[in-house]
Design a protein around this motif. Structure first.
Motif, mmCIF file in Angstrom:
data_model
loop_
_atom_site.group_PDB
_atom_site.id
_atom_site.type_symbol
_atom_site.label_atom_id
_atom_site.label_comp_id
_atom_site.label_asym_id
_atom_site.label_seq_id
_atom_site.Cartn_x
_atom_site.Cartn_y
_atom_site.Cartn_z
ATOM 1 N N CYS A 174 -47.832 -18.884 1.209
ATOM 2 C CA CYS A 174 -48.997 -19.036 2.093
ATOM 3 C C CYS A 174 -50.277 -18.728 1.313
ATOM 4 O O CYS A 174 -50.229 -18.417 0.125
ATOM 5 C CB CYS A 174 -48.873 -18.111 3.296
ATOM 6 S SG CYS A 174 -49.140 -16.373 2.890
ATOM 7 N N SER A 176 -52.035 -16.196 1.422
ATOM 8 C CA SER A 176 -52.082 -14.804 0.965
ATOM 9 C C SER A 176 -51.116 -14.555 -0.190
ATOM 10 O O SER A 176 -50.958 -13.417 -0.626
ATOM 11 C CB SER A 176 -51.745 -13.849 2.116
ATOM 12 O OG SER A 176 -52.676 -13.989 3.152
ATOM 13 N N ARG A 178 -47.867 -14.866 -0.196
ATOM 14 C CA ARG A 178 -46.513 -14.424 0.172
ATOM 15 C C ARG A 178 -45.641 -15.649 0.434
ATOM 16 O O ARG A 178 -46.135 -16.709 0.785
ATOM 17 C CB ARG A 178 -46.569 -13.602 1.466
ATOM 18 C CG ARG A 178 -47.272 -12.268 1.300
ATOM 19 C CD ARG A 178 -46.268 -11.136 1.377
ATOM 20 N NE ARG A 178 -46.949 -9.874 1.631
ATOM 21 C CZ ARG A 178 -46.797 -9.173 2.754
ATOM 22 N NH1 ARG A 178 -46.020 -9.605 3.731
ATOM 23 N NH2 ARG A 178 -47.432 -8.020 2.887
ATOM 24 N N HIS A 180 -43.188 -17.391 2.866
ATOM 25 C CA HIS A 180 -42.689 -17.371 4.251
ATOM 26 C C HIS A 180 -41.360 -18.113 4.321
ATOM 27 O O HIS A 180 -41.262 -19.252 3.859
ATOM 28 C CB HIS A 180 -43.705 -18.031 5.191
ATOM 29 C CG HIS A 180 -44.893 -17.163 5.438
ATOM 30 N ND1 HIS A 180 -45.078 -16.460 6.600
ATOM 31 C CD2 HIS A 180 -45.947 -16.846 4.639
ATOM 32 C CE1 HIS A 180 -46.211 -15.765 6.521
ATOM 33 N NE2 HIS A 180 -46.756 -15.992 5.338
ATOM 34 N N CYS A 235 -47.488 -10.269 7.100
ATOM 35 C CA CYS A 235 -48.331 -10.937 6.105
ATOM 36 C C CYS A 235 -49.790 -10.952 6.561
ATOM 37 O O CYS A 235 -50.080 -11.263 7.717
ATOM 38 C CB CYS A 235 -47.841 -12.357 5.865
ATOM 39 S SG CYS A 235 -48.779 -13.190 4.576
ATOM 40 N N CYS A 237 -51.923 -13.133 6.168
ATOM 41 C CA CYS A 237 -52.386 -14.464 6.566
ATOM 42 C C CYS A 237 -52.326 -14.658 8.078
ATOM 43 O O CYS A 237 -52.912 -15.593 8.610
ATOM 44 C CB CYS A 237 -51.595 -15.565 5.869
ATOM 45 S SG CYS A 237 -49.992 -15.930 6.601
HETATM 46 ZN ZN ZN Z 1 -48.628 -15.346 4.836
#
Ligand code: ZN
Length: 401
Positions: A174, A176, A178, A180, A235, A237
């Motif tokens: 994503c 950010s 991370r 998913h 997260c 995001c």
């Molecule tokens: Zn995220």
């Protein structure tokens, strides 16, 4: 594992067979589209202006996930798999420049190799290839130090793509940074590799999947063999659902003495160390009693920073020897240019003009570059040095040094 007549499948693929028998995999168009749609939704850079250079081999299903994602985004797809000779590295770099490519999809090592090739040609990706906004990396682990290196070298955002031929898409990075997990495509269970009980957030476990959308080759509690660390906190995001760090295959665990590390940890520490030495190019040998790092640096006679080496040793906690080598000793950049030119197979050659005078089917199909004396000398010298290095290290291992 095929659940419908073969002709009802949209695609057939096989794994490369690097770790044994190739695995047969089948998939349908609808499920492929759902995965593509997931990628499209997750990545804001995929829009109508996108021109994507897809370096995933055409025989890997992920390549077609991108094709469908681009179809959905109404964008442009350049299908140029990296294991076919028709688009070698030099031509891929040429596409990046000439076609104002905005997205690249490849194995994580590809941007590293393309960068070296670009530098060899006096091209600075940040300055000269500014159209590139996003780099999708998949097909191998993406340790944080490698991600940072790619992002800073190319000035583009790296998006991790996690999946396999059997399971297809399992996770997408994503904004950010991370990963998913695709819980609307698959029921994912992260299980302890010893007890097979679900692990708590923050822990490490094996990814086990049950298909929710796959109809052509549905999987039920399929043990992928991939180890992930499940994130404990939500997260930033704002998306719900689990995020994880993919650590690689469970069998990629290296034990030397009392120390234990995964290829992922070794690569992360090595890329961090390489960054301190001002290089991206190295090769790691896992030997019975130690790790041996062949680091390619501009000037091998110059010692590397002591604190960088200390940090590398502390992070891995296993015996490490470091050998500094000069330019082109670990990656022969000129070899990236020396790929053969490939033509359509043919059994006829017209010798009347100034064109090639071929005399066999293989000559008509392939044209190998000609080596000058200097190149041949360098190649031979490197071969001899590598053979000597291999003999020396093998002898040391046998002696139990
Ligand atoms: Zn995220």
């Amino acid at each position: 594992m095929l659940a419908v007549p073969a002709a009802r499948a949209w695609h057939y693929h096989e794994s490369s067979g690097t770790t044994g028998e190739p695995i047969s995999t089948w998939c349908g168009l609808e499920e492929l589209r759902e995965m593509a749609s997931y990628v499209h939704r997750m990545v804001p850079e995929l829009d109508e202006e996108t021109v994507l250079l897809n370096r995933f081999p055409l025989f890997a299903p992920v390549s077609f996930v991108f094709e469908e994602a681009l179809r959905e985004a109404k964008a442009c797809h350049i299908a140029a798999g990296n294991v076919s000779w028709d688009v070698p590295f030099t031509r891929a770099l040429d596409f990046l420049q000439k076609l104002k490519v905005t997205a690249l999809a490849s194995l994580p090592l590809e941007p590293v190799l393309l960068l070296e090739l670009a530098r060899e040609q006096g091209i600075d990706p940040r300055r000269d290839l500014g159209s590139l906004k996003v780099i999708f990396c998949g097909g191998a682990v993406l340790p944080p130090a490698l991600r940072r290196a790619i992002e800073s070298d190319w000035g583009a955002r790296v998006v991790e793509i996690y999946g396999s031929n059997e399971t297809m898409l399992m996770g997408v990075g994503c904004t950010s940074g991370r990963l998913h997990l695709c819980t609307d495509l698959l029921e994912l269970e992260i299980l302890d590799p010893e007890t097979w009980k679900p692990i708590a957030p923050g822990g490490r476990g094996i990814v086990t999947v049950t298909s929710l959308v796959h109809e052509v080759m549905p999987l039920v509690r399929y043990v992928t063999g991939d180890l992930v660390r499940l994130d404990a906190d939500p997260c930033p995001c704002g998306r719900g659902g689990p995020t994880a760090e993919v650590l690689g295959r469970l069998e990629e665990t290296v034990e030397i003495g009392d120390a234990r590390a995964m290829h992922y940890d070794i690569l992360d520490a090595a890329y961090e160390f390489a960054d301190r030495l001002g290089t991206r190019i190295f090769f790691i040998l896992i030997r019975p009693r130690e790790l041996h790092l062949l680091m390619e640096v501009a000037d091998p006679s110059r010692p590397h920073p002591e604190d960088a080496e200390r940090r590398l040793r502390e992070r891995l906690g296993m015996p490490i020897t470091i050998e500094r080598l000069g330019p082109n000793e670990v990656l022969d950049r000129s070899a990236l240019f020396r790929t053969p030119t490939i033509y359509k197979p043919s059994v006829i050659s017209d010798w009347r003009g100034s064109g090639r005078k071929t005399i066999t089917i293989m000559e008509a199909l392939l044209e190998w570059p000609r080596f000058d004396g200097k190149t041949l000398f360098h190649l031979a010298r490197r071969q001899v040095k590598n053979a000597a290095r291999r003999r020396r290290l093998t002898r040391e291992d046998a002696r139990g040094r």
